[in-house]
Design an enzyme around this catalytic site. Structure first.
Site, PDB file in Angstrom:
ATOM      1  CG  MET A 188     -19.504  -6.458   0.928  1.00  0.00           C
ATOM      2  SD  MET A 188     -19.435  -6.142   2.712  1.00  0.00           S
ATOM      3  CE  MET A 188     -21.083  -6.634   3.218  1.00  0.00           C
ATOM      4  CB  THR A 189     -18.902 -11.084  -4.731  1.00  0.00           C
ATOM      5  OG1 THR A 189     -18.763  -9.816  -5.389  1.00  0.00           O
ATOM      6  CG2 THR A 189     -20.362 -11.508  -4.755  1.00  0.00           C
TER       7      THR A 189
ATOM      8  CD  GLU B 157     -20.105  -5.600   6.747  1.00  0.00           C
ATOM      9  OE1 GLU B 157     -19.510  -6.665   7.040  1.00  0.00           O
ATOM     10  OE2 GLU B 157     -19.599  -4.719   6.005  1.00  0.00           O
TER      11      GLU B 157
END
Length: 429
Positions: A280-281, A217
């Site tokens: 990654m909701t 990330e």
């Protein structure tokens, strides 16, 4: 399962009489004590086969059949009705269970310190029957390509006992933060990359991991193509070694979305090289931001609908939080962070403060406000049976692979009951 929202004056005994289910069975399903006061607005799951529906103005047997996916003739038969008769508002219909679709599920677990706590092992053991994958977080890549492993404790044995596939989460965490500089090294230094892949294969074989999951990330935007090339290389190597490969993706709504979290994540490339992805909701409402739902259904839907333009639904796992937040108002940027809490703790807090739980139907999320002992106003958003059922409906509607939870250790018993009621959970071992 039946979801029932508590109204004033209702009790476990009353629910038991209404649904013909023992009070202690309802209490056990929702982790309640028999003498516990129920909170107005609290969503309770009633363990019954099928469910009940009370007719609303404008409803017809056909409309109800479309809503629940049960033929109108079947509804008429099981409820002793004539297919063409006019039905009164308020009539209770029994909705028989339908065939379950198979999905895959994942849950991250994050041990802290030098060992896995007994509480986390217990949470993993209790969730394991409903899991395809269990993902200890995380193996942190070092600048020379070596790996700093998390404690695993009894997690491999728990996974093996319930036929759960271990997912090896590999991250660019450094000093507790995702590091763009570490990501730059991994993506552009062939020697480091080779060492990392060798170390991943060795560790995966030693510990029994079957899926390698890259959660890189906040990479630099200029490393987007380098990340894509790495995915191609890793996919070839890991598949040749007999492993699955999956990735975690930031929640984008377009290929050109800007921002440090998004730009290096190329949905099309991940869809091409990975066996599946976890999107990654969640974290629209986050600890450092203003009070709002953590995973409001509208933004979640928009991300998933974009993802479906870049990859097939059978490669997409929807991310889902197992927590909520308690914000102190008014929100001040850079001020006090919100406190994370479990759905069970949120309900207990509403009970303690004697406030009703409200429900935002646009966000599909429960919330409430209260005043603390210092006179400060708080706002709490969390998850309940209604909000998680809305996500299960979305998985079914969009034809997704399944759901991935962040993270175990925060009690949410209704989630697991409804997951099992909605779907058959696939096992890969």
């Amino acid at each position: 399962m039946q979801i029932h929202v508590i109204r004033p004056g209702q009790s476990l005994w009353g629910l038991s009489q209404a649904y013909g289910v023992p009070a202690n069975t309802i209490a056990e399903a929702n982790q309640l004590s028999l003498g516990e006061t129920l909170v107005v607005g609290q969503a309770v799951v009633i363990p019954i086969v099928g469910s009940y529906y009370w007719l609303q103005p404008g409803d017809s047997l056909y409309a109800v059949s479309q809503r629940f996916g049960v033929p109108a003739a079947t509804l008429a038969s099981v409820n002793g009705l004539s297919p063409g008769q006019t039905l009164p508002v308020g009539l209770r219909l029994y909705i028989p269970p339908t065939a379950k679709r198979s999905v895959e599920t994942n849950a991250y677990v994050e041990p802290r310190g030098e060992s896995v706590s007994p509480a986390l092992e217990t949470a993993s053991r209790e969730a394991a029957p409903w899991l395809t994958y269990l993902a200890p977080f995380s193996f942190q890549v070092q600048r020379d390509g070596s790996l700093d492993a998390p404690p695993l404790g009894g997690l491999p044995a728990i996974a093996a006992a319930q036929r759960v596939t271990l997912m090896m989460v590999v991250t660019n965490l450094e000093g507790g933060q995702f590091s763009a500089e570490l990501g730059r090294i991994i993506m552009n230094d062939d020697t480091v990359q080779t060492a990392m892949l060798n170390n991943i294969v060795e560790a995966a074989r030693r510990h029994g991991f079957q899926d390698i999951h890259f959660d890189f990330e906040f990479l630099r935007p200029e490393d987007r193509e380098a990340y894509n090339r790495f995915l191609a290389r890793a996919s070839e190597r890991l598949h040749r070694e007999g492993f699955l490969m999956s990735t975690a993706l930031a929640p984008k709504t377009s290929a050109t979305q800007q921002g440090a979290w998004y730009e290096a994540h190329d949905y099309a490339a991940h869809g091409r090289y990975a066996d599946f992805v976890v999107i990654m909701t969640y974290e629209w409402g986050y600890s450092g931001g203003p009070a709002m739902a953590v995973s409001p259904i509208g933004p979640v839907r928009r991300v998933l609908e974009y993802a479906l333009t870049e990859m097939p639904g059978e490669k997409i796992m929807m991310g889902q939080n197992l927590y909520g937040y308690d914000w102190t108002l008014p929100y001040v940027a850079g001020g006090e962070y919100a406190r994370a809490l479990s759905p069970q703790a949120a309900i207990a807090l509403a009970r303690e403060r004697n406030v009703a739980i409200e429900y935002d139907y646009a966000a599909q999320a429960p919330h409430f406000r209260y005043v603390d002992d210092q006179g400060r106003t708080h706002e709490v958003w969390f998850e309940d049976a209604r909000s998680i059922q809305a996500k299960f409906d979305l998985i079914r509607e969009l034809g997704l692979r399944g759901i991935s939870y962040w993270k175990l250790g925060l009690p949410f018993p209704q989630n697991w009951l409804l997951l099992g009621d909605n779907f058959s959970v696939a096992k890969r071992r």
